[in-house]
Design an enzyme around this catalytic site. Structure first.
Site, PDB file in Angstrom:
ATOM      1  N   THR A 131       0.837  -1.200   0.000  1.00 51.51           N
ATOM      2  CA  THR A 131       0.000   0.000   0.000  1.00 51.51           C
ATOM      3  C   THR A 131       0.870   1.249   0.000  1.00 51.51           C
ATOM      4  O   THR A 131       0.609   2.215  -0.714  1.00 51.51           O
ATOM      5  CB  THR A 131      -0.941  -0.014   1.217  1.00 51.51           C
ATOM      6  OG1 THR A 131      -1.644  -1.241   1.226  1.00 51.51           O
ATOM      7  CG2 THR A 131      -1.929   1.121   1.166  1.00 51.51           C
ATOM      8  N   ARG A 156      -1.772   5.182   7.846  1.00 48.43           N
ATOM      9  CA  ARG A 156      -2.246   3.858   8.264  1.00 48.43           C
ATOM     10  C   ARG A 156      -1.962   3.717   9.751  1.00 48.43           C
ATOM     11  O   ARG A 156      -0.891   4.090  10.222  1.00 48.43           O
ATOM     12  CB  ARG A 156      -1.539   2.749   7.497  1.00 48.43           C
ATOM     13  CG  ARG A 156      -1.821   1.383   8.101  1.00 48.43           C
ATOM     14  CD  ARG A 156      -1.329   0.251   7.250  1.00 48.43           C
ATOM     15  NE  ARG A 156      -2.172   0.093   6.071  1.00 48.43           N
ATOM     16  CZ  ARG A 156      -2.070  -0.942   5.239  1.00 48.43           C
ATOM     17  NH1 ARG A 156      -1.180  -1.894   5.454  1.00 48.43           N
ATOM     18  NH2 ARG A 156      -2.867  -1.030   4.198  1.00 48.43           N
TER      19      ARG A 156
END
Lengths: 320, 426
Positions: free
Chosen positions: A59, A108
């Site tokens: 990601t 995140r």
């Protein structure tokens, strides 16, 4: 132009037309990426900080590449090695970074809701790259784009989401998105990995793969999140594979043209058979990765447009 | 002798069924006349102008953060908050640092309270040393020193043998034990109640059944020991039949509920608002309705604030990491009046839960409007609307879930033993 959000914190607060706008733009970026013709000046002069409080390779790389393709200055911060370890709170970290005037923050965090909290304290655009078990909006958007390109539409499809739904933010974002676009959602998991109340969200709930996969257009597998399990959700991985792992036999219950998806990283032989994952006629797993970059480019492009408009309005006000 | 007379009030006598117009005569801090009272010889006559006059609230389970965390709340700040909220007797919790588990610490608390607090403060002491659930405290000595009840607060004594012995010993001393019913294993790590909302937010949830499971165990131990027991909070519908049955079977048990569980539900957490993180967590709307009915029916005896001060630092965290609890001394009364306005409960019923029942359970003479009772009183307007502004709270910590809420009902004045304690506060 119908994208009004200041941040991309989750699918929950997006309207269907915002999702469509984003996917349309991402679709164009996907084509341009293949031709190498993405506009490199879209995010020129913008600084993007990737803050990952949880390990990620894929990601983070995808967000980094997306920013760079559009000309942003991208910085990666390894938060696990930073002052967070020295006891600094999330809010203080956010305020410190905010003082450096970034334009895009990609975050995140292992705690559900942490990215929402952070977004309240900064005046740049925040993108949620996954918070705890809550949401992972760009993953759901890239899944949606992949489905739309493979199936030609993103409505009135029958879609099965299978596996470790309890620990999955990917599942939650996908349920939101696919529901908003009016699809039929089937959730298949052992009851210990099925969160409560999912039927109230308009999903059909199954604990059996054969019944759940019957006639579906899309089979979305989830990774078994062994690192989040503190004991006793399933008896063993081999029993899990036997009952819930996707193999040719179980895939046979779905429609003949059903596609197979997985957000990665895969546990081959646990939730998915290696041959299915590699079958180019059924698996769109590599396309998902490709669409990931395009979707993140579109998301950052749209958020920066709104950010610029907001800043322009603010400075106009200041001058008056 | 000091004589104070209140006239033209709507009296809320929790031992009657409806408010009625009348007055009160107070001599040296004690009620000596109720109803049609004469003003003869009065030093002060207070014309209540038709406002409600009720016994002051007796609040079981208030956390004052002394000793240990005085920056969160002190006896002085909590006393001011209580006076503003119509709370005239605070029953403090022992979950301080260190825990109030020896007569020496208890005496420190009583000394600080008597110096600093505007309202009555009666302390509870820990049931086990350090609230560790291993060894009972010196229950006898602590009672001699003034402990009115014994509680490990939100920690459940998991060792059945230890709890059985503590209950047996407490029974012999005539002590009241206050327990928290929440299966400790099922509820470990939970931040909200399990269900659709928890699933959507990706937060770890606890089944509402964890409350029933712990209650069932405690009732079984009470059947063996015959101890006097009060459950701090019953918040779920599934626990209510067990409670009713135990009462019918003659078990010496009473139960309370926090004002927040009566007026808020799990959806109020919305986008991870940590001021709504409580212990036990907020419940479903069905549970909230069932618990309101149980209060009206007298199955749940006591409404309390469960006042738990937390500073900004412990709340400005991701939801799972944030501290639990909310302040409520100042919002208890207007929040409770919501139940009255919804028609769920009458004012005398409300004051049974707020004043009379807790006083009776603790063996106190306050909490009622009868001759011989101390003149602990609250005068309030039940209807004046206002928007709650947490920056105006007297508590040092301002973690109220009602910030910005539209509320109705304001305290006009509060008296403790006939002395007005709201001077300069309202």
């Amino acid at each position: 132009m119908a994208f009004r959000a200041d941040h991309l914190l989750g699918i929950e607060h997006l309207a269907p037309d915002e999702i469509t706008t984003l996917l349309d733009l991402a679709d164009r970026y996907a084509n341009q990426n293949r031709q190498g013709s993405a506009p490199r000046d879209k995010l020129a002069g913008m600084s993007q900080i990737n803050m990952f409080f949880e390990n990620s390779t894929r990601t983070q790389a995808s967000f980094e590449l997306a920013g760079k393709r559009l000309g942003a200055d991208v910085m990666n911060m390894a938060m696990q090695a930073s002052s967070v370890k020295k006891g600094e709170t999330l809010i203080d970290t956010a305020l410190t970074l905010n003082a450096m005037q970034p334009d895009l923050l990609v975050v995140r965090h292992p705690q559900s809701g942490a990215v929402d909290l952070l977004a309240q304290k900064v005046n740049c655009a925040v993108l949620n790259a996954g918070d705890g078990r809550h949401e992972h909006p760009t993953q759901a958007l890239l899944d949606a784009l992949t489905i739309r390109r493979a199936k030609g539409r993103l409505h009135r499809l029958s879609i099965a989401i299978c596996g470790d739904i309890a620990h999955s933010r990917v599942a939650r974002s996908n349920i939101m998105l696919l529901g908003k676009m009016e699809n039929r959602i089937r959730l298949i998991a052992p009851p210990t990995l099925m969160p409560s109340g999912m039927d109230e969200l308009g999903c059909e709930v199954f604990d059996d793969m054969q019944a759940g996969l019957e006639g579906v257009d899309v089979v979305m597998m989830l990774r078994l999140q062994r690192e989040r399990m503190d004991g006793g959700f399933i008896p063993s991985e081999r029993e899990y594979y036997h009952r819930y792992g996707l193999d040719a036999q179980k895939l046979g219950f779905a429609r003949d043209d059903a596609i197979v998806m997985h957000p990665g990283p895969m546990n081959r032989g646990v939730e998915i058979d290696g041959e299915i994952a590699d079958d180019i006629n059924r698996s769109v797993i590599q396309e998902q990765v490709e669409m990931g970059v395009a979707v993140r480019m579109a998301a950052m492009d749209l958020l920066v447009q709104n950010l610029r408009a907001k800043r322009a309005a603010h400075s106009a006000q200041t001058i008056v | 002798m000091t004589i104070t007379v209140f006239t033209h009030a709507q009296l809320i006598d929790p031992e009657t069924e409806a408010p009625h117009p009348g007055g009160l005569r107070i001599e040296d801090g004690v009620i000596t006349g109720v109803g049609d009272v004469s003003t003869q010889g009065a030093d002060t006559v207070t014309d209540c102008g038709g406002a409600y006059l009720a016994p002051g609230i007796v609040d079981i389970g208030v956390k004052i953060s002394e000793p240990g965390e005085r920056h969160k709340e002190s006896f002085a700040s909590a006393g001011r908050a209580a006076a503003k909220g119509g709370v005239t007797t605070i029953i403090t919790r022992p979950d301080t640092h260190p825990a109030i588990d020896t007569p020496e610490v208890l005496e420190f608390v009583e000394r600080r309270a008597s110096q600093d607090s505007l309202v009555n403060v009666l302390p509870m002491a820990a049931l086990t040393k350090g609230r560790d659930g291993r060894e009972m405290t010196e229950i006898g000595f602590l009672m001699d020193a003034g402990a009115v009840a014994f509680s490990d607060c939100d920690r459940v004594v998991t060792d059945n043998k230890v709890f059985l012995r503590a209950l047996t010993y407490a029974k012999s001393c005539g002590a009241l034990v206050v327990g928290h019913v929440q299966d400790p294993v099922l509820s470990a790590g939970a931040a909200v109640t399990s269900g659709k909302f928890a699933s959507l937010r990706g937060l770890p949830g606890v089944s509402p059944m964890a409350e029933r499971m712990a209650l069932d165990r405690d009732i079984a131990l009470l059947e063996i020991t015959g101890a006097r027991y009060h459950v701090d909070q019953i918040t779920t519908a599934r626990a209510l039949p067990a409670l009713t049955r135990a009462k019918d079977n003659g078990v010496d048990i009473t139960a309370g509920v926090s004002i927040h569980h009566l007026t808020l539900n799990e959806l109020d957490v919305a986008d991870y608002r940590t001021f709504f993180k409580l212990k036990p967590p907020l419940r479903s709307e069905d549970d909230r309705q069932a618990v309101i009915e149980a209060v009206a029916a007298g199955v749940i005896d006591v409404i309390s604030s469960m006042h738990t001060p937390q500073d900004e630092e412990s709340k400005r965290l991701p939801f799972e990491e944030a501290a639990s609890g909310a302040v409520a001394l100042e919002t208890l009364l207007p929040a409770a009046l919501r139940l009255f306005r919804e028609g769920a409960i009458t004012l005398p019923q409300l004051w049974r839960a707020l004043s009379l029942n807790p006083a009776k359970r603790l063996g106190l003479s306050c909490g009622r409007l009868s001759v011989g009772a101390p003149a602990d009183l609250v005068l309030f307007d039940a209807h004046v609307p206002f928007i709650m502004d947490r920056t105006k709270l007297s508590s040092k910590s301002r973690n109220t879930p009602f910030d910005g809420a539209r509320m109705q009902g304001r305290v006009l004045d509060t008296w403790v033993a006939g002395r007005r304690v709201t001077q300069g506060l309202l």
